[in-house]
Structure formats: structure tokens, C-alpha cells
Design an enzyme around this catalytic site. Structure first.
Site: not given
Length: 505
Positions: A269, A274, A281, A292, A351, A353, A355
Site C-alpha cells: 500500500k 492520507d 482526519k 501511510d 478514510d 482507502e 484496501r
């Protein structure tokens, strides 16, 4: 940037040569719990060996690992400083942890700029080459620092950045030490990628850095937005559509095995920043979201390590690179997107995201390359931090053999994993009223439902998911790492490949 420690191998005689004109050096030797010296150390010290028991008594030094005697201007030695390090394990009967000992050596050297280390023990290790390799790796891992954005004055004033720059090891296996350099470089690369700020590391620039692996013989293919649209990667593209930085997928291939051997595949990933998207967030701590992409950093570092040592394996590293930003083009809660597999996904929370990114990359890899297995790494859920803290990464798998091998590799490398459950009952939590699936199942079993989501995109391929939210960034510091970005997973996966999937020549 990169490691502050450089390693060299020299003979015992060279190690004990007079200090170079530019200045003196620190001589490092080791003693056990009885303060016994190795043969080379005893010969090197001569009459100066008598300094050790007197200094040990004064300092209550018992030779335990992690303890040190620091003797300045030792009489009769060319060295400006004699550093005596203990090797006695913490527990009776326990073997010496040479990896940890390497890290402790760098810590005890402090601001020394030149050291000559006698890798010499009263009780010789059963496998001297492996001990030397672990020790040298520990030196490199602890020696890494990331200070490229500090001014010269700031670097000079920051005592934490004053580490050894040149370590010469005498009495060790030169080939064993040379063998760890590529692995250490791979960990360093992963750490640096995680540490870089998001204004400098974004999908396009990350892809460019991965492209540099071509110098090592890695084949690198970069998929741009039109290429991903042609493949139908709408789940991944939906995450990045709110950013002015276009998304990328990078496929890295190392062909070190036989032509007919199935590749092993690693997927990362790579959310370079993010914000949470429309499901924004909280502002406090959002700066950490530059990390991230730690899963993608690990995969890139691993491919560097495999290529550097010319691993006898066919390996694929695939990373999905996006920014998750909240502009007017960003996807919204309630949107429905179609993944590359054809599965429709209702967006509940923008959020959740990572996956979505992994879903398309996993599907593409299993479909295009038919790998022997796939392992994905992702800073995926805060729930795994609640469950496991920063000691273990969460392991989810559809294959018991792969899960067991990962667990064993984790124990050996020190990058530990803990297997978590999967099961059809959890699928109910991600059923959607309007699409095939929704992208979050809520707070309960959050890391498990994320893994259940990913499992929908692997078909029958043996697969493991490593949730590294607790280990990949904002890492706990210790004997082997003082960096915010840990490079976690490179050593684990390199060990997995070496022990189980690499065919010797």
C-alpha cells in the site's frame, strides 16, 4: 540521508596500526561475564589488559550485554579510547544476540567518528560467519540516520545525530559482512522513503525512485492513469481522484530463478499522504500520514535487497501509489465504484482507502502473473494497534503453510507477526445494501473486516496480509532502530525468501 555507518573489513594487524594523521580512533573489544578476552584482544592489549579488571571493579562492570567500560587515553595503546563491551546474555544459558550486539556497539560508540572493532570472543560462536553477518547488520541498522533536511549547524548541534561514520571490523568473515550490505541498503531505502516529506515523495516521485532499481537488474514497469483506466482499476483511481498528483502503479520484477518457476509476489500500500479525503482526519497528528506508504516502502526495499544479493528466485514487487485528498473531485461516502475484478464497492468512509488501492493491485498481480503466493503489507487499520501495539504486525492468511513460514521468519529476523482470524461470519459486516461489498465494517473487528475485504480479490492464490500500522511508521526506537521510519518488513521477507523459496545454484 542513508546510513551514517560505513563498514570495512581489515586484518587484526591493520586494526591495531597507529592512528591515522587526521586523528585517533576508538578500539572496541569484547569480554564475557568472566571478563575473559579473546585471543586477538589479549594479544593486542598486552600489558594494557590489566586496565580492564581495575576499571571493571571501579565501575561494577560485570560484562553483561548492553554494558560498557569506556577507558580514555589508555596507556600503551595507539587508540585514543578503549571501549570494552560485555557479551554475557541477559538470561543464563541464553545465546549471544549478535544482531543486538551490533546495535549496542554503535550506541556505545556515541560520537566517535572512527572505530576499529576486534570481532574476537573468548568463546568462539558455533557459526562464526553467521555471527559476523548478524553483528555487521546490527551496526548498519543502528547507524542509520535521516538528517538531510537539517542545516549544517543543526546537524552539528544535535547530539543525536553524532554517530560513528567509519567502522573497521577485524577478525570477522569478510564475505559474510559483504553479504549483508544489500539487505541493510534495502532497509535504509525503506526507512528513507517513509521519512521523506509528502511534498517530495508523491506517486510520481515514488515511482521514479522505484525506477532506479533498474540499475540492479530489476525490471520496472510504471502504469499511469490511462493504463490503469484501461485495466479497470477504478477502486484505486477513485482514491486518488481528489489529488492533483496523479496515481501510479509500479511493477518491479526480479528474475533470479529458473524461467519456469512461478514468481513470489509482494504488494504494498502506497498512500503517499492520507488526509482521509472527504472523511477528513483530525488535524492533530495528520503529519504522520506521510508514512501511510510504509507497505510500498518495504516492498521497494525488499526488491533492492533481493537484487543486490542476486537472490535465486523470481520475485514481483507491486505497489499502488496514490494521494488521498479532499478537493471537489474527491470521491464521497455513498459513491459506488467497480474494482478491476468487477466487484462493486460502496464507499462508506473515504478514510478506509488503503484496501481499495490493494484490491486492484492484488487482482492484477494474481491475474497477470499467476504467483506462487502473494503477501501484501499495509498500514491499514488503527484497530491492529489496539490489538497488538507496536510489538507485532497482524498476520491474516488463507494458507496455513505460508502463515507458519512467515511466523518462523519473523521469529528469526526479530520482525514478529501474530496470526489473526478470518472467517465467513465477518463477511456479514461488510455486506452492502447497494453494492457487492462496502469498504468498511465499522469499529468492531476493524482489522479483520479489512482483511476479509482484501481476501475477495485473491481468488485461490495462497495469500497473506500484514497489517503494519503499528510497526511501519512512528516506530518504537530500540537497539536496532532510532528512526521514525523503521523499514519494517524488509528483513522479515528477505528471510522468508532465503529460508523457503530461494533455490541455491
Amino acid at each position: 540521508m542513508s546510513a551514517s555507518v560505513t563498514l570495512g573489513v581489515m586484518s587484526i594487524a591493520e586494526a591495531l596500526a597507529p592512528a591515522p594523521p587526521a586523528g585517533g580512533y576508538t578500539l572496541v573489544i569484547f569480554v564475557d561475564g568472566a571478563l575473559a578476552l579473546g585471543a586477538a584482544a589479549a594479544s593486542a592489549l598486552g600489558d594494557a589488559a590489566g586496565l580492564i579488571p581495575r576499571a571493571a571493579e571501579a565501575a561494577s562492570f560485570k560484562g553483561k550485554i548492553g554494558s560498557a567500560l569506556d577507558i580514555l587515553a589508555p596507556a600503551g595503546l595507539a587508540a585514543q579510547r578503549l571501549l570494552v563491551l560485555g557479551t554475557a546474555p541477559d538470561k543464563e544459558g541464553e545465546k549471544v544476540d549478535y544482531l543486538r550486539l551490533g546495535g549496542l556497539t554503535v550506541a556505545k560508540l556515541g560520537k566517535a567518528k572512527l572505530a576499529r572493532i576486534l570481532f574476537d570472543f573468548a568463546s568462539a560462536p558455533e557459526d562464526a560467519a553467521a555471527a559476523a553477518s548478524d553483528f555487521a547488520l546490527g551496526l548498519r541498522l543502528r547507524g542509520y540516520k535521516f538528517d538531510q533536511f537539517k542545516t549544517k549547524k543543526a546537524r552539528k548541534d544535535d547530539s543525536e545525530n553524532g554517530g560513528p561514520v567509519d567502522l573497521k571490523i577485524a577478525g570477522a568473515d569478510g564475505a559474510a559482512i559483504a553479504g549483508i550490505q544489500g539487505l541493510a541498503d534495502g532497509v535504509d531505502l525503506a526507512r528513507t522513503l517513509v521519512n521523506l516529506p509528502p511534498n517530495l515523495l508523491y506517486p510520481e516521485s515514488f515511482a521514479d525512485k522505484a525506477k532506479e532499481l533498474e540499475k540492479l537488474g530489476v525490471e520496472v514497469e510504471i502504469l499511469d492513469v490511462p493504463a490503469m483506466e484501461a485495466l479497470g482499476m477504478r477502486a484505486l483511481l477513485g482514491v486518488g481522484q481528489g489529488s492533483k498528483r496523479p496515481s501510479r502503479v509500479v511493477i518491479m520484477r526480479w528474475n533470479g530463478g529458473s524461467k519456469d518457476a512461478k514468481p513470489v509476489a509482494f504488494i504494498g500500500k502506497g498512500v503517499c499522504f492520507d488526509s482521509g479525503g472527504v472523511s477528513l482526519k483530525p488535524g492533530a497528528g495528520m503529519e504522520d500520514m506521510k508514512g501511510d506508504m510504509a507497505g510500498a516502502a518495504c516492498v521497494t526495499g525488499l526488491m533492492h535487497a533481493l537484487a543486490s544479493r542476486k537472490a535465486a528466485v523470481n520475485a514481483i514487487g507491486a505497489i499502488g501509489l496514490v494521494e488521498n485528498m479532499p478537493d471537489g473531485a474527491a470521491q464521497r461516502p455513498g459513491d459506488i465504484v467497480a474494482a478491476m475484478s468487477g466487484t462493486t464497492i460502496e464507499i462508506i468512509n473515504t478514510d478506509a482507502e488503503g484496501r481499495l488501492v490493494l484490491a486492484d493491485v492484488l487482482w492484477h498481480v494474481q491475474d497477470a502473473y499467476k504467483p506462487a503466493f502473494m503477501i501484501d503489507l499495509a498500514t491499514l487499520t488503527g484497530a491492529i494497534l489496539v490489538a497488538l501495539g507496536q510489538e507485532y504486525a497482524g498476520l491474516f492468511s488463507n494458507n496455513d503453510e505460508l502463515a507458519q513460514r512467515l511466523t518462523e521468519a519473523g521469529t528469526k529476523s526479530g520482525e514478529k507477526v501474530w496470526r489473526m482470524p478470518l472467517g465467513p461470519a465477518y463477511d456479514k459486516l461488510i455486506d452492502s445494501k447497494f453494492a457487492d461489498i462496502k469498504n468498511t465494517g465499522g469499529r468492531h473487528a476493524g482489522s479483520i473486516t479489512a482483511a476479509q475485504f482484501l481476501q475477495r480479490f485473491v481468488n485461490d492464490t495462497p495469500w497473506a496480509h500484514l497489517d503494519i500500522a503499528g510497526t511501519g511508521m512512528a516506530a518504537a526506537t530500540g537497539d536496532l532502530n532510532q528512526s521514525w521510519g523503521s523499514g519494517w518488513g524488509v528483513r522479515l521477507l528477505d528471510r522468508l525468501v532465503k529460508d523457503y523459496y530461494e533455490k541455491p545454484e
